[in-house]
Design an enzyme around this catalytic site. Structure first.
Site: not given
Ligand code: CAA
Length: 257
Positions: A63, A108, A111, A131
């Site tokens: 998400a 998400g 999920e 999360e």
């Molecule tokens: N939400 C918003 N933006 C996201 C995102 C997310 N979940 N995951 C990645 N992005 C964006 C980054 O912010 C980045 O944007 P910018 O270029 O504008 O900075 C772009 O995607 C590329 O990401 P990274 O530069 O971080 O790429 P990376 O290869 O270095 O890392 C990754 C990849 C490990 C997946 C890292 O992006 C990351 O950790 N993302 C978050 C993953 C996460 O924690 N997901 C769970 C969210 S909580 C949830 O989902 C709750 C629920 O159940 C409802």
């Protein structure tokens, strides 16, 4: 439907979440587009659906964290309900849904894959529920479907520790059915969807219903539901076609929707 694309490949529908620059992260717009695409699937000519993410890197990286970072409690409740409603819709589609997990499937994204009937992963897929490290619980069904899919103990471990699961381990713990090199993933998913699509469409739908609804019931109610659906199938053109062909020692005619 800008964030989600749809392509009909014969009897198989391919849904692609396309917000590549944010690794296909789910915000309310993406969820709305996903729902609109799922609602528009023509079930009269679709026997299996594949869901994947655009690009080489991510299925869905979760998400949208930026959007969630400023949400109030009420907005959070609504966001969680929105995701859950869309995922329930996917889970409840009458035809089987395959998740073609082509990279990050976090939060998400994991999920979403769990709301599909079958998960097939590329070698670079990475699953997890991060999360708890972000100060929240999974919000789109992860606590429930991960536990139901891989067992309570392993699901608790992954959710409490925010552990990440690579494709090969995902295969070992039953989170995915198969792993392929990235460039073969779609081809293999289409092959699998094709095998499903070749079988009697009415029967396949009843099988999905029996498994999904039955697993929420006590065993007596579940086998009685199965008996209902079994007997329903006995009176269909698909069954007549297939069983007459067997008795006449020939192949059935192609099943018609
Ligand atoms: N939400 C918003 N933006 C996201 C995102 C997310 N979940 N995951 C990645 N992005 C964006 C980054 O912010 C980045 O944007 P910018 O270029 O504008 O900075 C772009 O995607 C590329 O990401 P990274 O530069 O971080 O790429 P990376 O290869 O270095 O890392 C990754 C990849 C490990 C997946 C890292 O992006 C990351 O950790 N993302 C978050 C993953 C996460 O924690 N997901 C769970 C969210 S909580 C949830 O989902 C709750 C629920 O159940 C409802």
């Amino acid at each position: 439907m800008g964030y989600v694309k749809y392509e009909q490949k014969d009897l198989v529908g391919v849904v692609t979440i396309d917000r590549e620059k944010a690794l296909n992260a789910l915000n309310t717009e993406v969820l709305a587009d996903l729902e609109a695409v799922v609602d528009a699937i023509d079930l009269g000519k679709t026997r299996c659906v594949i869901i994947t993410g655009a690009g080489q890197k991510a299925f869905v990286a979760g998400a949208d964290i930026g959007a969630m970072s400023t949400m109030t409690k009420e907005q959070g409740r609504a966001f969680s309900k929105r995701g859950n409603d869309v995922f329930r819709k996917i889970e409840s589609l009458p035809v089987p849904v395959i998740a073609a997990v082509n990279g990050f499937a976090l939060g998400g994204g994991c999920e979403l894959s769990l709301s599909c009937d079958i998960r097939i992963a590329s070698e670079n897929a990475l699953f997890g529920q991060p999360e708890a490290g972000l100060g929240i619980t999974p919000g789109f069904g992860g606590t429930q479907r991960l536990a139901r899919t891989i067992g309570v103990g392993k699901a608790k471990e992954l959710i409490y520790t925010c552990g990440k699961v690579k494709a090969e381990e995902a295969l070992k713990i039953g989170l995915v059915n198969a792993v392929y090199p990235a460039d073969q993933l779609m081809e293999e998913c289409i092959k699998l969807a094709g095998k499903i699509a070749r079988n009697a469409p009415i029967a396949v739908r009843q099988c999905k219903k029996a498994i999904n609804l039955g697993l929420q019931m006590d065993i007596d109610s579940a086998v009685s539901l199965e008996a209902e659906l079994f007997s329903f199938c006995l009176d269909t053109k698909d069954q007549k076609n297939a069983m007459t062909a067997f008795c006449e020692k020939r192949k059935p005619d192609p099943f018609i929707n």
